[in-house]
Design a protein around this motif. Sequence first.
Motif: not given
Length: 306
Positions: A117-122, A181-186, A193-195, A197-206
């Motif tokens: 699992f990973f988080f998104k900032p609500p 691309d930002l998720n990758q840290a080779p 880098d899950w933050v 890559g996945k925790a960007q502003e407005s990245c979770c519409p519902t």
Amino acid sequence: MTRPDFPKRLAWALCTLDTPAGPLACVETASGLYPLGKVLGTTGLANIDLFEDWAENARRISTAISSMSAADAVADAPRLAPLMFPGKVLCAGANYFRHLEEMGVKGATKANQRLFFFFKPPRNAVVGEGATVHMPLDTRAFDWEIELAAVIGKRARAVSVERALEHVAGYTVAVDFSARDLNQAPDTFYKLDWVAGKAQESCCPTGPRFVPAAAFADPQAIGLRLAVNGVTKQDDTTADMIFPIAEQIAILSRIMALDPGDMLLTGTPAGVGAPKKTFLSDGDVVASEIDGIGRLEVTVQPSRTS
């Protein structure tokens, strides 16, 4: 007025309207939209508070909607996230067999996979429909992932698989937008880098609505589809999940307590942009639909710094 995508045979759902007077929580039925405060006979009920005693509030809503009249109804409006202020937003990664295959994982079985699992900032990530999603700063690989999102309605800690779904209040449509691309840290020892890559502003519409769990006979037999600019990209069912929703909740609840109002995004099917290196641009329209819930449409906006 209820929208055309309101599921047939659904008794009621919840939504949040964006009105000139501010956000308005409503009960949506086939006959119209009714302010939640009026239905429950109360005022000041915060968005997340509804789930603190979900069983009782759901019973009260079911009882009260039969007494609503046309005079009680309000006009439809653009939809905010149905649950504007969720608690934790947790996301299951790589949880569909065909999605794993398209991402280059061959021969995946449940036995050789581990659920993570990973988080998104609500407060920052959760938005509603419309021109709400902004291109992350610095990305050139903004991707889409439709997901069935489960909302917790009863505290869950170390629950069994057999009892796990008793803790789900209901479901909504979600999109896990990702900066691939930002998720990758080779060049680092941690590789991802899950933050970033996945925790960007407005990245979770519902949205566009929240549907009670009781409306679904089987959450592992639900169709979900996503289109970009009218072209279908994802089209599958929740039957392709590696770890069903009940198992996700059981596993996650051994890591932390799940509280009422928490939201769990349960994974995405095949059809994302990354394998073909096809990504989103400003102005692209992403339309996501889940059977029994409805259609959530957003338009990607330029990056912003405020």
